[in-house]
Scaffold this motif. Structure first.
Motif, PDB file in Angstrom:
ATOM      1  N   GLU A 116      84.280  31.359  10.042  1.00 22.29           N
ATOM      2  CA  GLU A 116      83.225  32.253  10.856  1.00 22.29           C
ATOM      3  C   GLU A 116      82.927  31.253  11.985  1.00 22.29           C
ATOM      4  O   GLU A 116      82.778  32.076  13.034  1.00 22.29           O
ATOM      5  CB  GLU A 116      82.016  32.921  10.278  1.00 22.29           C
ATOM      6  CG  GLU A 116      81.815  33.139  10.531  1.00 22.29           C
ATOM      7  CD  GLU A 116      80.079  34.055  10.155  1.00 22.29           C
ATOM      8  OE1 GLU A 116      79.530  34.961  11.043  1.00 22.29           O
ATOM      9  OE2 GLU A 116      80.138  33.931   8.376  1.00 22.29           O
ATOM     10  N   PRO A 117      82.136  29.906  11.554  1.00 16.68           N
ATOM     11  CA  PRO A 117      81.531  29.459  12.593  1.00 16.68           C
ATOM     12  C   PRO A 117      82.323  28.574  13.944  1.00 16.68           C
ATOM     13  O   PRO A 117      82.532  29.219  15.275  1.00 16.68           O
ATOM     14  CB  PRO A 117      80.858  27.873  12.050  1.00 16.68           C
ATOM     15  CG  PRO A 117      81.221  27.897  10.594  1.00 16.68           C
ATOM     16  CD  PRO A 117      82.392  29.098  10.419  1.00 16.68           C
TER      17      PRO A 117
ATOM     18  N   LYS B  37      83.223  32.066  16.015  1.00 13.21           N
ATOM     19  CA  LYS B  37      82.484  32.529  16.973  1.00 13.21           C
ATOM     20  C   LYS B  37      82.113  32.149  18.299  1.00 13.21           C
ATOM     21  O   LYS B  37      82.224  32.577  19.387  1.00 13.21           O
ATOM     22  CB  LYS B  37      80.937  32.591  15.928  1.00 13.21           C
ATOM     23  CG  LYS B  37      80.746  33.390  15.225  1.00 13.21           C
ATOM     24  CD  LYS B  37      79.558  33.180  15.110  1.00 13.21           C
ATOM     25  CE  LYS B  37      78.769  34.166  13.864  1.00 13.21           C
ATOM     26  NZ  LYS B  37      77.296  33.841  13.190  1.00 13.21           N
TER      27      LYS B  37
ATOM     28  N   GLU C 217      87.252  33.697   4.860  1.00 13.68           N
ATOM     29  CA  GLU C 217      86.824  33.984   6.115  1.00 13.68           C
ATOM     30  C   GLU C 217      84.967  33.446   6.460  1.00 13.68           C
ATOM     31  O   GLU C 217      85.032  33.519   7.607  1.00 13.68           O
ATOM     32  CB  GLU C 217      86.454  35.529   6.045  1.00 13.68           C
ATOM     33  CG  GLU C 217      87.469  36.296   6.001  1.00 13.68           C
ATOM     34  CD  GLU C 217      88.454  37.021   6.216  1.00 13.68           C
ATOM     35  OE1 GLU C 217      87.575  38.204   5.628  1.00 13.68           O
ATOM     36  OE2 GLU C 217      88.965  38.441   5.812  1.00 13.68           O
ATOM     37  N   ASP C 218      84.132  33.179   5.802  1.00 12.53           N
ATOM     38  CA  ASP C 218      83.656  32.624   5.464  1.00 12.53           C
ATOM     39  C   ASP C 218      83.398  31.280   6.242  1.00 12.53           C
ATOM     40  O   ASP C 218      82.649  30.575   6.705  1.00 12.53           O
ATOM     41  CB  ASP C 218      82.225  32.881   4.143  1.00 12.53           C
ATOM     42  CG  ASP C 218      82.206  33.315   4.013  1.00 12.53           C
ATOM     43  OD1 ASP C 218      82.406  34.846   5.121  1.00 12.53           O
ATOM     44  OD2 ASP C 218      81.683  34.070   2.598  1.00 12.53           O
ATOM     45  N   ALA C 219      84.163  30.259   5.669  1.00 17.50           N
ATOM     46  CA  ALA C 219      84.243  28.727   6.372  1.00 17.50           C
ATOM     47  C   ALA C 219      84.821  28.835   7.496  1.00 17.50           C
ATOM     48  O   ALA C 219      84.702  28.738   8.024  1.00 17.50           O
ATOM     49  CB  ALA C 219      85.347  28.315   5.162  1.00 17.50           C
TER      50      ALA C 219
ATOM     51  N   GLU D 274      88.151  37.487  -3.328  1.00 17.46           N
ATOM     52  CA  GLU D 274      86.777  36.342  -3.048  1.00 17.46           C
ATOM     53  C   GLU D 274      87.125  35.502  -2.526  1.00 17.46           C
ATOM     54  O   GLU D 274      86.636  34.848  -1.416  1.00 17.46           O
ATOM     55  CB  GLU D 274      86.737  36.742  -4.643  1.00 17.46           C
ATOM     56  CG  GLU D 274      85.927  37.660  -5.469  1.00 17.46           C
ATOM     57  CD  GLU D 274      86.715  38.344  -6.274  1.00 17.46           C
ATOM     58  OE1 GLU D 274      88.459  37.368  -6.192  1.00 17.46           O
ATOM     59  OE2 GLU D 274      86.630  39.354  -6.556  1.00 17.46           O
ATOM     60  N   GLU D 275      88.798  34.826  -2.487  1.00 20.17           N
ATOM     61  CA  GLU D 275      88.805  34.227  -2.203  1.00 20.17           C
ATOM     62  C   GLU D 275      89.313  33.763  -0.211  1.00 20.17           C
ATOM     63  O   GLU D 275      89.241  33.274   0.083  1.00 20.17           O
ATOM     64  CB  GLU D 275      90.258  33.331  -2.668  1.00 20.17           C
ATOM     65  CG  GLU D 275      90.264  32.667  -3.680  1.00 20.17           C
ATOM     66  CD  GLU D 275      91.516  32.229  -4.474  1.00 20.17           C
ATOM     67  OE1 GLU D 275      91.149  32.029  -5.148  1.00 20.17           O
ATOM     68  OE2 GLU D 275      93.022  33.322  -4.294  1.00 20.17           O
ATOM     69  N   GLN D 276      89.880  35.139   0.164  1.00 20.16           N
ATOM     70  CA  GLN D 276      89.898  36.010   1.692  1.00 20.16           C
ATOM     71  C   GLN D 276      88.482  35.371   1.558  1.00 20.16           C
ATOM     72  O   GLN D 276      88.734  35.422   3.042  1.00 20.16           O
ATOM     73  CB  GLN D 276      90.436  37.049   1.250  1.00 20.16           C
ATOM     74  CG  GLN D 276      90.795  37.689   2.858  1.00 20.16           C
ATOM     75  CD  GLN D 276      91.633  39.001   2.426  1.00 20.16           C
ATOM     76  OE1 GLN D 276      92.279  39.455   2.224  1.00 20.16           O
ATOM     77  NE2 GLN D 276      91.746  39.000   4.066  1.00 20.16           N
ATOM     78  N   GLU D 277      87.362  36.060   1.219  1.00 19.68           N
ATOM     79  CA  GLU D 277      86.262  36.089   1.849  1.00 19.68           C
ATOM     80  C   GLU D 277      85.697  34.214   1.748  1.00 19.68           C
ATOM     81  O   GLU D 277      84.738  34.695   2.479  1.00 19.68           O
ATOM     82  CB  GLU D 277      85.512  36.829   1.019  1.00 19.68           C
ATOM     83  CG  GLU D 277      83.552  36.846   1.373  1.00 19.68           C
ATOM     84  CD  GLU D 277      83.135  38.469   0.851  1.00 19.68           C
ATOM     85  OE1 GLU D 277      81.217  37.445   0.644  1.00 19.68           O
ATOM     86  OE2 GLU D 277      83.184  38.406  -0.068  1.00 19.68           O
ATOM     87  N   SER D 278      85.745  34.144   1.135  1.00 24.07           N
ATOM     88  CA  SER D 278      85.627  32.236   1.028  1.00 24.07           C
ATOM     89  C   SER D 278      86.444  31.547   2.452  1.00 24.07           C
ATOM     90  O   SER D 278      85.556  30.898   3.111  1.00 24.07           O
ATOM     91  CB  SER D 278      85.718  31.986  -0.348  1.00 24.07           C
ATOM     92  OG  SER D 278      85.314  30.229  -0.429  1.00 24.07           O
TER      93      SER D 278
END
Length: 111
Positions: free
Chosen positions: A46-47, A50, A42-44, A36-40
């Protein structure tokens, strides 16, 4: 006897974490994160991912050597000496000499 290793999150101390590496400001970091922390993370990021570009080896600067014949190089050297340029008898003709010669003879080597 078997030994079992359990990796825990550096943030939450939850078991089942994996090591994640990331770089920032020229420094690389490693942190153990739960899924879950890794996904968080990666989401942070992401911008930035990109619009960013992958870093790799420093681009190799290509040496640009004007296409000249041995006879033309000799004419350039002769012209340069007559016009007060000093440089080695052998080896590469300095860029400033090539530029001056080309300008004096209205030559455009960028074609």
């Amino acid at each position: 006897m078997a030994i079992e290793s359990i990796v825990v999150s550096d943030l939450s101390r939850k078991p089942g974490a994996t090591t994640v590496s990331f770089g920032l400001g020229g420094t690389w970091y490693e942190v153990d994160l739960s899924p879950e922390e890794q996904e968080s993370l990666e989401d942070a990021l992401e911008p930035y991912v990109k619009v960013g570009r992958k870093a790799g080896a420093t681009p190799v600067k290509r040496r640009v050597v004007p296409e000249t014949t041995p006879e033309e190089r000799e004419r350039i050297r002769e012209w340069a000496r007559k016009n007060g340029y000093e440089f080695a008898e052998r080896g590469r003709i300095p860029k400033k000499v090539m530029k001056a010669y080309d300008e004096a003879h209205d030559i455009d080597r960028n074609k």
